[in-house]
Design a protein around this motif. Structure first.
Motif, mmCIF file in Angstrom:
data_model
loop_
_atom_site.group_PDB
_atom_site.id
_atom_site.type_symbol
_atom_site.label_atom_id
_atom_site.label_comp_id
_atom_site.label_asym_id
_atom_site.label_seq_id
_atom_site.Cartn_x
_atom_site.Cartn_y
_atom_site.Cartn_z
ATOM 1 N N ILE A 49 3.032 35.941 -11.716
ATOM 2 C CA ILE A 49 2.102 36.674 -10.851
ATOM 3 C C ILE A 49 1.953 35.988 -9.497
ATOM 4 O O ILE A 49 2.030 36.617 -8.444
ATOM 5 N N LEU A 75 -7.884 -2.744 5.255
ATOM 6 C CA LEU A 75 -6.662 -2.321 4.552
ATOM 7 C C LEU A 75 -6.971 -2.055 3.084
ATOM 8 O O LEU A 75 -6.539 -1.055 2.509
ATOM 9 N N GLY A 98 -7.390 5.768 -0.497
ATOM 10 C CA GLY A 98 -6.144 6.478 -0.801
ATOM 11 C C GLY A 98 -5.990 6.745 -2.284
ATOM 12 O O GLY A 98 -5.622 7.833 -2.695
ATOM 13 N N LEU A 99 -6.329 5.735 -3.092
ATOM 14 C CA LEU A 99 -6.196 5.895 -4.541
ATOM 15 C C LEU A 99 -7.243 6.865 -5.093
ATOM 16 O O LEU A 99 -6.964 7.639 -6.004
ATOM 17 N N MET A 115 -7.927 -7.132 7.000
ATOM 18 C CA MET A 115 -7.486 -7.102 5.599
ATOM 19 C C MET A 115 -8.441 -6.284 4.730
ATOM 20 O O MET A 115 -8.035 -5.493 3.884
ATOM 21 N N PHE A 136 -5.413 37.511 -15.432
ATOM 22 C CA PHE A 136 -3.974 37.267 -15.384
ATOM 23 C C PHE A 136 -3.143 38.524 -15.636
ATOM 24 O O PHE A 136 -1.927 38.455 -15.719
ATOM 25 N N THR A 140 -8.848 1.130 2.857
ATOM 26 C CA THR A 140 -7.945 2.272 3.033
ATOM 27 C C THR A 140 -7.185 2.549 1.743
ATOM 28 O O THR A 140 -7.056 3.706 1.323
ATOM 29 N N LEU A 141 -6.695 1.453 1.135
ATOM 30 C CA LEU A 141 -5.949 1.606 -0.118
ATOM 31 C C LEU A 141 -6.853 2.203 -1.205
ATOM 32 O O LEU A 141 -6.457 3.096 -1.955
ATOM 33 N N LEU A 200 1.115 4.106 -2.887
ATOM 34 C CA LEU A 200 0.858 5.522 -2.651
ATOM 35 C C LEU A 200 2.073 6.373 -3.017
ATOM 36 O O LEU A 200 1.927 7.508 -3.469
ATOM 37 N N MET A 215 0.829 -1.197 0.000
ATOM 38 C CA MET A 215 0.000 0.000 0.000
ATOM 39 C C MET A 215 0.870 1.256 0.000
ATOM 40 O O MET A 215 0.644 2.199 -0.765
ATOM 41 N N LEU A 241 -6.273 10.383 -4.843
ATOM 42 C CA LEU A 241 -5.131 10.796 -5.665
ATOM 43 C C LEU A 241 -5.471 10.743 -7.155
ATOM 44 O O LEU A 241 -4.846 10.031 -7.918
ATOM 45 N N PHE A 266 2.300 7.740 -6.466
ATOM 46 C CA PHE A 266 1.482 8.913 -6.773
ATOM 47 C C PHE A 266 1.946 10.169 -6.039
ATOM 48 O O PHE A 266 1.183 11.095 -5.845
#
Lengths: 196, 196
Positions: free
Chosen positions: A29, B4, B11-12, B1, B40, B7-8, A14, A10, B15, A17
């Motif tokens: 600017i 986990l 997380g992905l 598991m 601008f 979470t992965l 991560l 994991m 991102l 990325f």
């Protein structure tokens, strides 16, 4: 797959990325605005004096609460122009440190001079602060964005001082504000002597 | 598991890659580029916002003629970029921004003809300074149209904000502080130009 292996996978996933690390502040600017914005904030002498201007304005009440934050940037621009033009101004750093001492003392002593005197004191110190900012303007990525950045940051520091200074409406708050002024004056002494 | 994996997964999801949106209609890219142009160019942005706040302080009804005059002047300035050779008008524009910012800071009533004159001067300069010499034909027209719309919308947004926001005395003070920031920043960059 064990939990340890899964965790390792994991973390590795991560890491793939990971974001790009910006090693410098960038130009253009955004870079100019950023440099200008952080210039007063990263200088503790500027922070102390700007907060003191706001505190004193709030302490003096209307119309000082708005006259001082309007006078300051306008006169600061004159100081900045002197800095840009390279016209020598003696003891700039001493002037900035003294501004923290004097303005802090004004708040701590609950000084209530006539408005024009208060505006004059603030204006004189604004020239030193403006000079210090202006001296760095020619090197800025975008001078207008840089000057906007430091003018806005200065104004926000005033605002934070005003917000705290509004506590002076209550007896305990008045004590807190005067104590704040005393601390700023003390910090100013530290800047003057080089202790801080 | 399972936690986990979850979470992965989260997380992905957190991102995501950059989504590169582009215009599906050919030629419209230039419209968007024109639309973003005033955002601008700090001098344009500062002048338009300062003028919008100035109009808002006066009240939109009182300065209707000046608002229309600004639109006409901006369009004329933009059209002139196709006929006249580009001239750098950044300094006069900054002078205009400084004057407008100072007027906002002073919060004084001015005769309508003066407001119209200011609007025409700023509109012409902003329009004329938005030249797109690398474009021609429909692309040029699309870019200028985008710039014209953006400039006018910015003016209207600032004006409506100032009109809506400036009801109470502390809110009017806030607007005046914004004006002093615009004036101070413009004056600093003007001084840099003159020093150079």
């Amino acid at each position: 797959m064990t939990t340890r292996t899964a965790t390792l996978l994991m973390v590795l996933t991560l890491l793939v990325f990971s974001a790009v690390a910006g090693a410098h502040e960038g130009g253009g600017i955004a870079g100019g605005f950023y440099s200008g914005f952080v210039h007063p904030i990263l200088g503790w002498d500027h922070v102390a004096a700007m907060v003191a201007v706001g505190l004193w304005g709030a302490f003096l009440g209307n119309p000082a609460i708005w006259v001082l934050p309007i006078v300051f940037p306008m006169v600061m621009a004159i100081g900045g122009a002197l800095g840009v033009a390279g016209i020598p101004l003696p003891a700039v750093e001493t002037g900035i440190a003294t501004s923290a001492v004097v303005l802090g003392l004004m708040v701590a002593l609950a000084a209530r001079p006539p408005l024009w005197v208060a505006a004059l004191i603030v204006a004189v110190f604004a020239i030193f602060h403006g000079y210090a900012h202006g001296a760095e303007l020619p090197e800025a990525a975008n001078p207008l964005a840089y000057s906007l950045g430091f003018v806005i940051a200065t104004g926000l520091l005033h605002l934070s001082g005003i917000a705290f200074g509004l506590l002076a409406r209550w007896p305990a708050g008045r004590l807190a504000v005067r104590t704040g002024g005393g601390l700023i004056a003390l910090a100013g002494v530290g800047f003057l002597t080089g202790v801080v | 598991m399972n936690s986990l994996r979850a979470t992965l997964g989260i997380g992905l999801v957190l991102l995501p890659g950059v989504a590169l949106a582009h215009s599906p209609i050919k030629g419209l890219d230039n419209f968007y580029a024109g639309l973003l142009h005033p955002l601008f160019v700090p001098a344009h942005l500062l002048s338009v916002l300062a003028l919008g706040i100035f109009f808002g302080q006066r009240g939109p009804k009182a300065v209707q003629t000046a608002i229309i005059a600004f639109l006409v002047a901006t369009l004329l300035g933009l059209a002139a970029t196709g006929i006249v050779k580009p001239v750098d008008v950044e300094l006069p524009l900054l002078l205009g921004a400084a004057v407008t910012g100072a007027l906002v800071a002073l919060d004084r009533q001015l005769p309508l003809p003066v407001c119209v004159l200011l609007a025409v001067a700023l509109g012409l300069m902003i329009g004329f300074d938005s030249a797109q010499p690398q474009l021609s034909g429909r692309s040029w027209l699309a870019a200028l149209l985008g710039t014209g719309i953006a400039v006018y919308l910015l003016l209207l947004y600032a004006m409506v904000f100032a009109d809506w926001f400036g009801k109470r005395s502390w809110q009017r003070i806030g607007l005046r502080v914004l004006g002093s920031w615009a004036a101070a920043s413009s004056l600093l960059v003007l001084s840099l130009a003159f020093a150079a």
